[in-house]
Enzyme design. Structure first.
Site, PDB file in Angstrom:
ATOM      1  N   SER A  63      23.425  41.645 -37.307  1.00 16.20           N
ATOM      2  CA  SER A  63      24.782  41.911 -36.832  1.00 16.20           C
ATOM      3  C   SER A  63      24.761  42.399 -35.398  1.00 16.20           C
ATOM      4  CB  SER A  63      25.480  42.950 -37.725  1.00 16.20           C
ATOM      5  OG  SER A  63      24.810  44.194 -37.657  1.00 16.20           O
ATOM      6  N   HIS A  77      32.220  40.578 -32.368  1.00 16.01           N
ATOM      7  CA  HIS A  77      31.371  41.039 -33.467  1.00 16.01           C
ATOM      8  C   HIS A  77      30.895  39.842 -34.268  1.00 16.01           C
ATOM      9  CE1 HIS A  77      31.493  41.651 -37.934  1.00 16.01           C
ATOM     10  NE2 HIS A  77      30.555  42.521 -37.632  1.00 16.01           N
ATOM     11  N   ASN A  79      28.232  39.025 -37.863  1.00 15.14           N
ATOM     12  CA  ASN A  79      27.359  39.508 -38.924  1.00 15.14           C
ATOM     13  C   ASN A  79      27.062  38.343 -39.857  1.00 15.14           C
ATOM     14  OD1 ASN A  79      27.450  40.492 -42.024  1.00 15.14           O
ATOM     15  ND2 ASN A  79      26.321  41.969 -40.785  1.00 15.14           N
ATOM     16  N   TYR A  80      25.792  38.114 -40.110  1.00 12.44           N
ATOM     17  CA  TYR A  80      25.390  37.083 -41.070  1.00 12.44           C
ATOM     18  C   TYR A  80      24.359  37.696 -42.000  1.00 12.44           C
ATOM     19  CZ  TYR A  80      28.152  34.029 -38.246  1.00 12.44           C
ATOM     20  OH  TYR A  80      29.220  33.481 -37.591  1.00 12.44           O
ATOM     21  N   GLY A 228      18.747  56.762 -50.622  1.00 16.87           N
ATOM     22  CA  GLY A 228      17.581  56.775 -49.733  1.00 16.87           C
ATOM     23  C   GLY A 228      17.409  55.507 -48.936  1.00 16.87           C
ATOM     24  N   ARG A 231      20.254  54.038 -42.568  1.00 18.04           N
ATOM     25  CA  ARG A 231      20.158  54.990 -41.469  1.00 18.04           C
ATOM     26  C   ARG A 231      21.550  55.139 -40.861  1.00 18.04           C
ATOM     27  NH1 ARG A 231      19.043  53.917 -35.958  1.00 18.04           N
ATOM     28  NH2 ARG A 231      18.214  55.713 -34.826  1.00 18.04           N
ATOM     29  N   GLU A 233      22.851  56.234 -38.038  1.00 14.77           N
ATOM     30  CA  GLU A 233      23.126  55.760 -36.685  1.00 14.77           C
ATOM     31  C   GLU A 233      23.234  54.239 -36.629  1.00 14.77           C
ATOM     32  OE1 GLU A 233      23.883  57.394 -33.871  1.00 14.77           O
ATOM     33  OE2 GLU A 233      23.939  59.214 -35.063  1.00 14.77           O
ATOM     34  N   SER A 234      22.416  53.548 -37.427  1.00 14.72           N
ATOM     35  CA  SER A 234      22.496  52.085 -37.461  1.00 14.72           C
ATOM     36  C   SER A 234      23.773  51.627 -38.147  1.00 14.72           C
ATOM     37  CB  SER A 234      21.279  51.509 -38.194  1.00 14.72           C
ATOM     38  OG  SER A 234      20.087  51.826 -37.516  1.00 14.72           O
TER      39      SER A 234
END
Length: 271
Positions: A63, A77, A79-80, A228, A231, A233-234
């Site tokens: 993405s 933007h 995303n695939y 778990g 992330r 920030e990602s």
């Protein structure tokens, strides 16, 4: 388990913030996360689950979000992604969409026309279906307006062989530069006023609202953190560096801002 790579550029001459995420994750997810991942939610598990049982899965995706500095340059933007469960269920999802603050009709015809050409190579019914899907998906329901001018969007997509779906996703990704870069080149040096910059920031506030409330990737990622996986920030990489909210803001009648807001409220066809 799994991982990925996130890269973000900030403070550029053209882009205030631009980022790209590549992720490969697998493990077990709560049913709530699967509900956030696609249209049909728990129907996509492929098996009956006992109370509290989690869903073994594998997912990968690429993405990117690009927020330009100039308010005459749209945000873009894409995303695939591919998703499967250990129970034999799989699907592809994704799309590419554009979010201008100011309307240039030629730009929108170019962007949408580029993706219509890609879709038509596979099936002439795909573009109108995926364009409408994008208009519906990117609706900010509590505002009664779309995030931007759409593009194509698809999810729960497994009507063809996997290889054909993968080829389609590759060709859509390859079309990003053709669809977007000429628009950037056209507008990156346009002059703009402080008031136009403020309007861009208000529209970015709408971008934030959609991503945090409705965006499947963001909601799925945040729900997976408790397992778990992921992330923070990602997951939040797509958000603009700055945004603005004004109480009960409504643009002046007849203004360029009012003109594009009308299209956000009543999407048009461009190709």
């Amino acid at each position: 388990p799994g991982g990925g790579i996130a890269r973000v550029m900030a403070g550029g001459n053209v882009f205030e913030k631009a980022g790209c995420n590549l992720s490969v994750v697998y493990g077990e997810m709560p049913v709530e996360a699967l509900k956030a991942a696609n249209d049909r939610g728990v129907d996509r598990i492929g098996a009956e689950l006992k109370p509290g049982q989690k869903v073994p899965f594998y997912a990968c995706g690429l993405s990117s979000v690009m927020h330009p500095r100039n308010p005459h340059c749209p945000t873009m933007h894409f995303n695939y992604r591919y998703f499967e469960t250990d129970f034999g269920v799989w699907w592809f999802g994704g799309g590419t969409d554009i979010t201008p603050s100011y309307l240039d009709e030629d730009d929108m015809r170019h962007f949408h026309g580029t993706y219509k050409k890609v879709c038509d190579k596979f099936d002439p019914t795909w573009y109108p279906k995926m364009k409408e899907w994008a208009d519906d998906y990117f609706l900010i329901a509590h505002r009664g307006e779309t995030r931007g001018m759409g593009g194509i969007f698809f999810d729960d997509f497994n009507t063809e062989k996997k290889e054909r779906h993968l080829d389609f996703a590759k060709q859509c990704l390859d079309a990003v530069s053709e669809a977007y870069v000429p628009i950037l080149e056209k507008h990156k040096n346009d002059s703009f006023t402080p008031e136009q910059k403020e309007w861009q920031q208000i529209r970015r506030g709408r971008y934030v609202e959609f991503n945090l409330v409705y965006d499947r990737g963001t909601v799925f990622g945040l729900k997976m953190l408790g397992s778990g996986v992921g992330r923070t920030e990602s997951i939040l990489m797509s958000l603009p560096e700055t945004a603005r909210w004004e109480y009960c803001h409504e643009p002046k009648e007849g203004s360029e801002e009012a003109k594009i807001l009308e299209i956000f409220r009543n999407p048009r066809d461009w190709a």
